[in-house]
Write a protein that holds these residues in place. Structure first.
Motif, PDB file in Angstrom:
ATOM      1  N   THR A   1       0.815  -1.219   0.000  1.00  0.00           N
ATOM      2  CA  THR A   1       0.000   0.000   0.000  1.00  0.00           C
ATOM      3  C   THR A   1       0.846   1.266   0.000  1.00  0.00           C
ATOM      4  O   THR A   1       0.319   2.348   0.235  1.00  0.00           O
ATOM      5  N   ALA A   2       2.147   1.149  -0.263  1.00  0.00           N
ATOM      6  CA  ALA A   2       3.006   2.334  -0.283  1.00  0.00           C
ATOM      7  C   ALA A   2       2.621   3.235  -1.450  1.00  0.00           C
ATOM      8  O   ALA A   2       2.162   2.756  -2.490  1.00  0.00           O
ATOM      9  N   PRO A   3       2.774   4.527  -1.294  1.00  0.00           N
ATOM     10  CA  PRO A   3       2.414   5.440  -2.393  1.00  0.00           C
ATOM     11  C   PRO A   3       3.278   5.208  -3.619  1.00  0.00           C
ATOM     12  O   PRO A   3       4.469   4.886  -3.516  1.00  0.00           O
ATOM     13  N   LEU A   4       2.665   5.375  -4.783  1.00  0.00           N
ATOM     14  CA  LEU A   4       3.357   5.163  -6.049  1.00  0.00           C
ATOM     15  C   LEU A   4       3.986   6.463  -6.527  1.00  0.00           C
ATOM     16  O   LEU A   4       3.434   7.550  -6.342  1.00  0.00           O
ATOM     17  N   THR A   5       5.137   6.328  -7.128  1.00  0.00           N
ATOM     18  CA  THR A   5       5.857   7.491  -7.636  1.00  0.00           C
ATOM     19  C   THR A   5       6.699   7.093  -8.841  1.00  0.00           C
ATOM     20  O   THR A   5       7.043   5.920  -9.008  1.00  0.00           O
ATOM     21  N   LEU A   6       7.028   8.069  -9.671  1.00  0.00           N
ATOM     22  CA  LEU A   6       7.879   7.847 -10.845  1.00  0.00           C
ATOM     23  C   LEU A   6       9.288   8.381 -10.631  1.00  0.00           C
ATOM     24  O   LEU A   6      10.032   8.585 -11.591  1.00  0.00           O
TER      25      LEU A   6
END
Length: 299
Positions: free
Chosen positions: A71-76
């Motif tokens: 559930t960790a936040p997604l990032t690019l």
């Protein structure tokens, strides 16, 4: 005196309308079980790639947690670091080197393997089985056993850190596989159409390009795809024989494992980017690949 009458066997009861025979039910259950098993196996093979993609979309701190968090936040950020030369070197030269070495070696393999497979399948030379086993025997030597002689040769002729050396090596490594594959594919080409073309005055290059290639196109495409994948994924020769100028993408990936630690998110992002050309080529040629690998299965 009349013979005793034998009672007739009762007629089998007809199945009621709308009922399914027991054998058909068992076959349907067996088919459903096998289909479910195939889906589970397919998901099991795809799970590492899906996990790599998910990890590449996490930050370094979230990617390093144990157990990992779904559930960790997604990032690019990892992709921005990769394409922004966050690792200290641009990824474009290694990607271009891998693409060039893979494409050129694959084309050279096809040019050399097609006439050889033609001579071993359609216009068979004497003792062609011995020739086939000779090609196969060249793959029995471990790659690491020939690494030192190749390195010394490249050093003496001044071809270290040269992309054309990798092209020659990849061609020699993939040529036996290509000849073996294309020999089985070309064996299914009807000899009658080749003889008809020769009666019309077609020479060998014309026969190969105008007759053999269109008929055995799926098999040739499957061979090209496999040679491309083998060339793209090769690491040992590229790691030893290249430096900065001819560095390939697999060698570039090893740079993310440093003495400061493992940058897991950036490594996964780089692995996803490096895997995309192979996945794109496989997706574009999937119909040809299936047709080519199934040639000769049904006579």
């Amino acid at each position: 005196m009349t013979a005793p009458t034998v009672p007739a066997a009762p007629a089998p009861r007809a199945a009621r309308p709308g009922t399914v025979p027991l054998a058909a039910k068992r076959a349907a259950r067996r088919s459903a079980a096998l289909g479910l098993l195939a889906w589970v196996a397919g998901l099991g093979f795809c799970l590492p790639a899906m996990w790599m993609l998910l990890t590449s979309l996490h930050s370094e701190a979230d990617a390093a947690t144990n157990p990992p968090s779904l559930t960790a936040p997604l990032t690019l950020d990892s992709y921005r670091e990769f394409f922004g030369a966050g690792s200290g070197a641009s990824p474009w030269p290694p990607l271009i080197n891998s693409l060039g070495a893979s494409v050129f070696s694959t084309l050279l393999v096809l040019v050399l393997a097609l006439p050889a497979a033609y001579a071993l399948s359609i216009r068979r030379v004497r003792k062609w089985t011995n020739v086939m086993f000779f090609f196969l025997s060249t793959k029995m030597l471990p790659v690491v056993a020939g690494l030192l002689p190749v390195y010394l040769f490249a050093k003496n002729v001044g071809m270290l850190d040269n992309i054309w050396l990798l092209v020659l090596l990849y061609t020699s490594m993939n040529l036996p596989i290509a000849v073996w594959m294309m020999q089985s594919f070309l064996a299914d080409v009807p000899v009658s159409i080749i003889e008809a073309a020769q009666v019309d005055g077609a020479r060998l290059p014309t026969v190969l390009l105008r007759v053999v290639v269109p008929v055995a196109g799926p098999g040739i495409a499957a061979t090209a795809l496999i040679c491309f994948i083998f060339s793209w994924n090769e690491l040992l020769f590229a790691r030893v024989l290249t430096g900065v100028v001819a560095q390939t993408a697999p060698v570039f990936l090893t740079g993310f494992v440093t003495s400061q630690g493992l940058f897991l998110a950036q490594l996964c992002a780089a692995s996803v980017v490096v895997s995309l050309p192979v996945l794109a080529a496989g997706y574009a040629a999937q119909d040809k690949l299936v047709q080519g690998l199934s040639l000769g299965a049904v006579k």
